[in-house]
Design a protein around this motif. Sequence first.
Motif, PDB file in Angstrom:
ATOM      1  N   ALA A  80       0.809  -1.230   0.000  1.00  0.00           N
ATOM      2  CA  ALA A  80       0.000   0.000   0.000  1.00  0.00           C
ATOM      3  C   ALA A  80       0.839   1.276   0.000  1.00  0.00           C
ATOM      4  N   SER A  81       2.151   1.161   0.173  1.00  0.00           N
ATOM      5  CA  SER A  81       2.934   2.373   0.471  1.00  0.00           C
ATOM      6  C   SER A  81       3.244   3.234  -0.732  1.00  0.00           C
ATOM      7  N   ARG A  82       3.237   2.656  -1.928  1.00  0.00           N
ATOM      8  CA  ARG A  82       3.559   3.461  -3.117  1.00  0.00           C
ATOM      9  C   ARG A  82       2.921   2.812  -4.346  1.00  0.00           C
ATOM     10  N   GLY A  83       3.044   3.490  -5.495  1.00  0.00           N
ATOM     11  CA  GLY A  83       2.567   2.933  -6.759  1.00  0.00           C
ATOM     12  C   GLY A  83       1.078   2.633  -6.739  1.00  0.00           C
ATOM     13  N   ALA A 121       5.249  -4.789   7.489  1.00  0.00           N
ATOM     14  CA  ALA A 121       5.438  -6.242   7.580  1.00  0.00           C
ATOM     15  C   ALA A 121       5.701  -6.809   6.187  1.00  0.00           C
ATOM     16  N   ASP A 122       6.247  -8.029   6.187  1.00  0.00           N
ATOM     17  CA  ASP A 122       6.471  -8.753   4.930  1.00  0.00           C
ATOM     18  C   ASP A 122       5.168  -9.470   4.559  1.00  0.00           C
ATOM     19  N   ALA A 140       4.591 -11.557   2.363  1.00  0.00           N
ATOM     20  CA  ALA A 140       4.783 -12.961   1.968  1.00  0.00           C
ATOM     21  C   ALA A 140       4.972 -13.876   3.167  1.00  0.00           C
ATOM     22  N   THR A 165      10.163  -5.991  -7.717  1.00  0.00           N
ATOM     23  CA  THR A 165      10.604  -5.436  -9.006  1.00  0.00           C
ATOM     24  C   THR A 165      11.563  -6.421  -9.669  1.00  0.00           C
ATOM     25  N   ASP A 183       5.510 -12.334  -4.931  1.00  0.00           N
ATOM     26  CA  ASP A 183       4.154 -12.124  -5.459  1.00  0.00           C
ATOM     27  C   ASP A 183       3.290 -13.385  -5.300  1.00  0.00           C
ATOM     28  N   SER A 204      -2.262  -9.771 -10.925  1.00  0.00           N
ATOM     29  CA  SER A 204      -1.496 -10.451 -11.955  1.00  0.00           C
ATOM     30  C   SER A 204      -0.865  -9.342 -12.805  1.00  0.00           C
ATOM     31  N   SER A 205      -0.740  -9.546 -14.112  1.00  0.00           N
ATOM     32  CA  SER A 205      -0.144  -8.531 -14.994  1.00  0.00           C
ATOM     33  C   SER A 205      -0.502  -8.860 -16.438  1.00  0.00           C
ATOM     34  N   TYR A 221       8.874 -13.391 -14.096  1.00  0.00           N
ATOM     35  CA  TYR A 221       7.738 -12.513 -13.764  1.00  0.00           C
ATOM     36  C   TYR A 221       6.441 -12.956 -14.444  1.00  0.00           C
ATOM     37  N   LYS A 273       3.045 -14.252 -12.585  1.00  0.00           N
ATOM     38  CA  LYS A 273       1.784 -13.514 -12.650  1.00  0.00           C
ATOM     39  C   LYS A 273       0.667 -14.368 -13.273  1.00  0.00           C
ATOM     40  N   ASP A 330      -1.847  -3.053 -17.356  1.00  0.00           N
ATOM     41  CA  ASP A 330      -0.933  -2.717 -18.441  1.00  0.00           C
ATOM     42  C   ASP A 330       0.383  -2.207 -17.847  1.00  0.00           C
ATOM     43  N   ASP A 387       7.601   2.703  -9.358  1.00  0.00           N
ATOM     44  CA  ASP A 387       8.999   2.270  -9.184  1.00  0.00           C
ATOM     45  C   ASP A 387       9.253   0.926  -9.860  1.00  0.00           C
TER      46      ASP A 387
HETATM   47  N1  LIG Z   1       3.680  -0.892 -12.694  1.00  0.00           N
HETATM   48  C1  LIG Z   1       3.368  -1.707 -13.707  1.00  0.00           C
HETATM   49  O1  LIG Z   1       3.655  -1.400 -14.877  1.00  0.00           O
HETATM   50  C2  LIG Z   1       2.636  -3.005 -13.427  1.00  0.00           C
HETATM   51  C3  LIG Z   1       2.045  -3.664 -14.517  1.00  0.00           C
HETATM   52  C4  LIG Z   1       1.372  -4.864 -14.278  1.00  0.00           C
HETATM   53  C5  LIG Z   1       1.270  -5.375 -12.990  1.00  0.00           C
HETATM   54  N2  LIG Z   1       1.848  -4.697 -11.967  1.00  0.00           N
HETATM   55  C6  LIG Z   1       1.718  -5.274 -10.610  1.00  0.00           C
HETATM   56  O2  LIG Z   1       1.043  -4.353  -9.781  1.00  0.00           O
HETATM   57  C7  LIG Z   1       1.515  -4.484  -8.432  1.00  0.00           C
HETATM   58  C8  LIG Z   1       1.951  -3.132  -7.924  1.00  0.00           C
HETATM   59  O3  LIG Z   1       3.010  -2.661  -8.743  1.00  0.00           O
HETATM   60  P1  LIG Z   1       3.610  -1.185  -8.620  1.00  0.00           P
HETATM   61  O4  LIG Z   1       4.072  -0.821  -9.972  1.00  0.00           O
HETATM   62  O5  LIG Z   1       2.684  -0.328  -7.885  1.00  0.00           O
HETATM   63  O6  LIG Z   1       4.929  -1.479  -7.720  1.00  0.00           O
HETATM   64  P2  LIG Z   1       5.782  -0.520  -6.746  1.00  0.00           P
HETATM   65  O7  LIG Z   1       5.532   0.907  -7.045  1.00  0.00           O
HETATM   66  O8  LIG Z   1       7.173  -1.035  -6.786  1.00  0.00           O
HETATM   67  O9  LIG Z   1       5.144  -0.827  -5.293  1.00  0.00           O
HETATM   68  C9  LIG Z   1       5.264  -2.123  -4.758  1.00  0.00           C
HETATM   69  C10 LIG Z   1       4.651  -2.136  -3.374  1.00  0.00           C
HETATM   70  O10 LIG Z   1       4.743  -3.462  -2.846  1.00  0.00           O
HETATM   71  C11 LIG Z   1       5.418  -3.415  -1.575  1.00  0.00           C
HETATM   72  N3  LIG Z   1       6.113  -4.681  -1.355  1.00  0.00           N
HETATM   73  C12 LIG Z   1       7.052  -5.273  -2.144  1.00  0.00           C
HETATM   74  N4  LIG Z   1       7.431  -6.430  -1.576  1.00  0.00           N
HETATM   75  C13 LIG Z   1       6.707  -6.573  -0.432  1.00  0.00           C
HETATM   76  C14 LIG Z   1       6.650  -7.561   0.595  1.00  0.00           C
HETATM   77  N5  LIG Z   1       7.406  -8.648   0.578  1.00  0.00           N
HETATM   78  N6  LIG Z   1       5.799  -7.353   1.628  1.00  0.00           N
HETATM   79  C15 LIG Z   1       5.019  -6.253   1.685  1.00  0.00           C
HETATM   80  N7  LIG Z   1       5.028  -5.297   0.742  1.00  0.00           N
HETATM   81  C16 LIG Z   1       5.870  -5.459  -0.300  1.00  0.00           C
HETATM   82  C17 LIG Z   1       6.314  -2.183  -1.657  1.00  0.00           C
HETATM   83  O11 LIG Z   1       6.680  -1.658  -0.393  1.00  0.00           O
HETATM   84  P3  LIG Z   1       8.029  -2.149   0.379  1.00  0.00           P
HETATM   85  O12 LIG Z   1       9.110  -2.245  -0.645  1.00  0.00           O
HETATM   86  O13 LIG Z   1       8.244  -1.097   1.438  1.00  0.00           O
HETATM   87  O14 LIG Z   1       7.685  -3.471   1.004  1.00  0.00           O
HETATM   88  C18 LIG Z   1       5.370  -1.220  -2.380  1.00  0.00           C
HETATM   89  O15 LIG Z   1       4.442  -0.690  -1.470  1.00  0.00           O
HETATM   90  C19 LIG Z   1       2.620  -5.537  -8.467  1.00  0.00           C
HETATM   91  O16 LIG Z   1       2.106  -6.802  -8.098  1.00  0.00           O
HETATM   92  C20 LIG Z   1       3.048  -5.542  -9.931  1.00  0.00           C
HETATM   93  O17 LIG Z   1       3.660  -6.751 -10.342  1.00  0.00           O
HETATM   94  C21 LIG Z   1       2.523  -3.517 -12.153  1.00  0.00           C
END
Ligand SMILES: NC(=O)c1ccc[n+]([C@@H]2O[C@H](COP(=O)([O-])OP(=O)(O)OC[C@H]3O[C@@H](n4cnc5c(N)ncnc54)[C@H](OP(=O)(O)O)[C@@H]3O)[C@@H](O)[C@H]2O)c1
Length: 250
Positions: A16-19, A61-62, A64, A88, A109, A135-136, A149, A153, A182, A188
């Motif tokens: 929930a913290s970013r993205g 927390a983690d 996973a 990532t 994931d 998923s993705s 990846y 997904k 998409d 990030d």
């Molecule tokens: N961005 C894209 O283009 C895209 C496209 C398709 C699907 N997705 C999927 O959408 C989801 C969100 O992506 P995003 O782009 O928003 O990524 P992001 O900006 O890198 O954010 C990822 C978030 O997950 C948290 N996280 C990572 N590992 C964790 C763990 N073990 N436990 C708890 N929190 C964890 C991170 O916080 P901490 O690092 O502090 O734990 C952060 O809050 C992902 O599942 C990604 O695969 C993204």
Amino acid sequence: MSDNEIAGTTAVVTGASRGFGRGIATALSKAGAQVVGVARDRAPLEELRAQLGGSFTAVPADAADPVVAGQLIDAYRPAIVVLNAGATPLPRPVQHHTWQTFSRNWDVDVHHVFNWTREALLRPLDPGSAVIAFSSGAALNGSPMSGGYAGAKATIRFIASYAAAESERGGLGIRFTSVLPDLTPVTDLGAPAVAAYAARQGVDVATFLAARGPRLTPEQVGRAIVDLAAGPGHDAGAYQLTAAGLTPLS
Ligand SMILES: NC(=O)c1ccc[n+]([C@@H]2O[C@H](COP(=O)([O-])OP(=O)(O)OC[C@H]3O[C@@H](n4cnc5c(N)ncnc54)[C@H](OP(=O)(O)O)[C@@H]3O)[C@@H](O)[C@H]2O)c1
């Protein structure tokens, strides 16, 4: 659950913290839910708590960790669970991966979606609850620069569909859905992937993005997840998500 019924419910959002996760937590909070946000790094969670106020609970927390899944499902009995956390991927061709780098998205994931899905079914969550797993689009098209990846997904989509079948068989009334967003450069996770795929095609990032159309934003993702959680008209097992919105997948 209608849009109105989201008000007053409890939602857990991983990552929930970013993205995307930050956009989802914000949208659910604005729809009136009490949101429990999970991520490893405390500081950005506390910053979100300062922004959203008492409707947001930060849980560093983690996601996973199976104990975390069990504890939070037992403590909050959420009506909405959004499994969005994701690692990532290291952006390089397959031969430049080790098994550890290749399997990273399986360890984070897939592992977290497996643990939380299992807890949701075993508890079980209340009828009418919704579990939405990220998923993705890569699950449909592959992602040759992102190690395991795409396969990870695709497995998340399978896990959600298996859980939906178990919910149906057991008469549990829990909705399990997967979302396939998409690729977007605005997070990030997305930015390095976009840079890697542009370089692979021998074009700059702007040229690569221009060919892909409008960019998906965390705000659009948040709105889509509120619509999905609200339910009506959203009974497909999986949805593609682009800047144009949700499209059901058969
Ligand atoms: N961005 C894209 O283009 C895209 C496209 C398709 C699907 N997705 C999927 O959408 C989801 C969100 O992506 P995003 O782009 O928003 O990524 P992001 O900006 O890198 O954010 C990822 C978030 O997950 C948290 N996280 C990572 N590992 C964790 C763990 N073990 N436990 C708890 N929190 C964890 C991170 O916080 P901490 O690092 O502090 O734990 C952060 O809050 C992902 O599942 C990604 O695969 C993204």
